[in-house]
Write a protein that holds these residues in place. Structure first.
Motif, PDB file in Angstrom:
ATOM      1  N   GLN A  37      23.762  81.916   2.720  1.00 30.79           N
ATOM      2  CA  GLN A  37      24.440  81.043   3.670  1.00 30.79           C
ATOM      3  C   GLN A  37      25.652  81.752   4.274  1.00 30.79           C
ATOM      4  N   SER A  38      26.343  82.544   3.452  1.00 26.96           N
ATOM      5  CA  SER A  38      27.506  83.267   3.972  1.00 26.96           C
ATOM      6  C   SER A  38      27.097  84.368   4.939  1.00 26.96           C
ATOM      7  N   VAL A  39      25.889  84.903   4.789  1.00 28.43           N
ATOM      8  CA  VAL A  39      25.364  85.860   5.768  1.00 28.43           C
ATOM      9  C   VAL A  39      25.099  85.144   7.081  1.00 28.43           C
ATOM     10  N   LEU A  40      24.458  83.998   6.996  1.00 22.35           N
ATOM     11  CA  LEU A  40      24.139  83.219   8.196  1.00 22.35           C
ATOM     12  C   LEU A  40      25.395  82.763   8.922  1.00 22.35           C
ATOM     13  N   ASP A  41      26.463  82.516   8.196  1.00 22.67           N
ATOM     14  CA  ASP A  41      27.689  81.957   8.771  1.00 22.67           C
ATOM     15  C   ASP A  41      28.605  82.989   9.419  1.00 22.67           C
ATOM     16  N   GLN A  42      28.223  84.269   9.411  1.00 21.03           N
ATOM     17  CA  GLN A  42      29.102  85.292   9.963  1.00 21.03           C
ATOM     18  C   GLN A  42      29.421  85.035  11.439  1.00 21.03           C
ATOM     19  N   GLU A  43      30.705  85.099  11.761  1.00 17.19           N
ATOM     20  CA  GLU A  43      31.164  84.920  13.135  1.00 17.19           C
ATOM     21  C   GLU A  43      31.521  86.291  13.694  1.00 17.19           C
ATOM     22  N   THR A  44      30.566  86.909  14.371  1.00 14.61           N
ATOM     23  CA  THR A  44      30.743  88.277  14.867  1.00 14.61           C
ATOM     24  C   THR A  44      29.910  88.505  16.104  1.00 14.61           C
ATOM     25  N   THR A  45      30.365  89.412  16.931  1.00 18.86           N
ATOM     26  CA  THR A  45      29.588  89.801  18.109  1.00 18.86           C
ATOM     27  C   THR A  45      28.642  90.951  17.793  1.00 18.86           C
ATOM     28  N   ALA A  46      28.747  91.514  16.595  1.00 15.40           N
ATOM     29  CA  ALA A  46      27.883  92.627  16.198  1.00 15.40           C
ATOM     30  C   ALA A  46      26.469  92.128  15.919  1.00 15.40           C
ATOM     31  N   THR A  47      25.476  92.989  16.179  1.00 13.44           N
ATOM     32  CA  THR A  47      24.099  92.674  15.794  1.00 13.44           C
ATOM     33  C   THR A  47      23.930  93.005  14.318  1.00 13.44           C
ATOM     34  N   LEU A  48      23.323  92.077  13.586  1.00 13.33           N
ATOM     35  CA  LEU A  48      23.259  92.183  12.135  1.00 13.33           C
ATOM     36  C   LEU A  48      21.828  92.325  11.632  1.00 13.33           C
TER      37      LEU A  48
END
Length: 355
Positions: A32-43
């Motif tokens: 869930q913490s992976v899904l919640d990342q607030e970033t403009t980077a492609t993950l």
């Protein structure tokens, strides 16, 4: 059994490196913490399942559609052999199958803040050959209180100078963030398996090669403490031997002579653990204990030399630097720290903390 989930479709800025071994109780919160990342980077999430016997694989598969719907690419592989190969192996495998320009390390029992990747990427992108960590909190609250306080508050230059202390890496492994180029320069994690501090070995090699260490002074990770954590399988003896080897190769080889601060158990153990050539560089022990000082000398009884080595013991105020300090910080109500400060020494040059 090995499976490969996810197809590489686009450029990846950051690969989240996730070794997984029987992480069922915590994996959902971690993902869930992976899904919640607030970033403009492609993950990209690159996970490797190390002989899991619980429902970790099923949990990961169930999260794949959610992650991919959010634009996070997913790569999962693993093995179902009877015995796990260890976190070093699992991390190496997860990295080799990943595609990101940067690597963000995450343990399956930990939880990232929403800003972690964005903040660590910004802190790393203009720093070449750098391992970036961050501050963290522990769950349950109060776990390893002294260690947590130390790791979160040491100064930026101490991230390098205090690598020889018993605490271990000055930035904890689950907070590591680096470029792929930085990782490849060191090579890989040690794959000896259970009981091996692969993170400490990697960071020491990174520093030996001229790498730097940086910490984002924000709490970006919840670092879970529980009896099954891999770090609990590493013996204190293994850590001691690694630290001794590193301090001899990187510090003592440059000193013509030095003083061991602590004529007690830890100081004597340090002396006995030294190579013969390094022992000859020890000119004295120093201490504050009047009983030890009155004794005046430490005789290395177990040595086969004749006559046996005899090292003077003096008061710390009369001792000459450089020092190897075998006294634990933060355990004497500030007395040791005051004594050390009174000598106006520079850490990393005039003294190295070892305990």
């Amino acid at each position: 059994m090995t499976s490969n989930v996810g197809v590489q479709q686009q450029k990846v800025d950051v690969s989240i490196i996730l070794p997984v071994y029987n992480a069922e109780p915590w994996l959902t919160e971690c993902l869930q913490s992976v899904l919640d990342q607030e970033t403009t980077a492609t993950l990209e999430l690159s996970a490797f399942m190390d002989a899991c016997t619980d429902n970790s694989c099923e949990i990961l598969r169930s999260w794949q559609p959610k992650l991919e719907a959010a634009g996070i690419q997913v790569v999962v592989n693993g093995h179902s052999n009877e015995n796990p190969r260890g976190v070093g192996y699992a991390k190496n495998q997860a990295i080799s199958q990943s595609h990101g320009q940067y690597l963000c390390f995450l343990d399956a029992d930990d939880v990232m803040s929403k800003q972690r990747i964005e903040m660590q990427l910004a802190a790393t992108v203009n720093r070449s050959f750098t391992m970036t960590g961050c501050q963290f909190n522990r769950l349950p609250a109060g776990s390893t209180e002294r260690y947590t306080r130390w790791a979160n508050t040491i100064q930026s230059d101490q991230l390098t100078t205090q690598i020889y202390t018993a605490h271990g890496p000055t930035i904890i492994m689950p907070t590591w963030f680096c470029s792929r180029e930085t990782f490849d320069r060191v090579g890989s994690f040690d794959e000896s398996g259970k009981g091996t501090p692969e993170d400490l070995l990697f960071l020491l090699e990174h520093l030996r090669l001229g790498g730097s260490v940086h910490r984002v002074n924000q709490c970006l990770l919840m670092y879970r403490y529980h009896p099954a954590a891999a770090t609990n399988s590493v013996s204190k003896e293994s850590i001691w031997d690694i630290r001794m080897k590193a301090v001899e190769e990187r510090v003592l080889c440059h000193w013509e002579s030095f003083t061991i601060w602590n004529a007690g158990k830890q100081g004597r153990r340090f002396y006995r653990s030294l190579s013969h050539s390094s022992q000859k560089k020890v000119v004295q022990f120093c201490d504050v204990d009047p009983v030890k000082i009155e004794k005046g000398v430490y005789v290395y009884e177990d040595c086969k030399e004749v006559p046996k080595p005899r090292v003077p013991i003096i008061h710390f105020s009369q001792a000459k630097p450089p020092f190897i300090i075998c006294v634990k910080m933060d355990l004497t109500n500030g007395n040791f720290e005051s004594n050390l400060e009174s000598l106006n020494l520079k850490e990393g040059e005039d003294y190295i903390l070892f305990s």
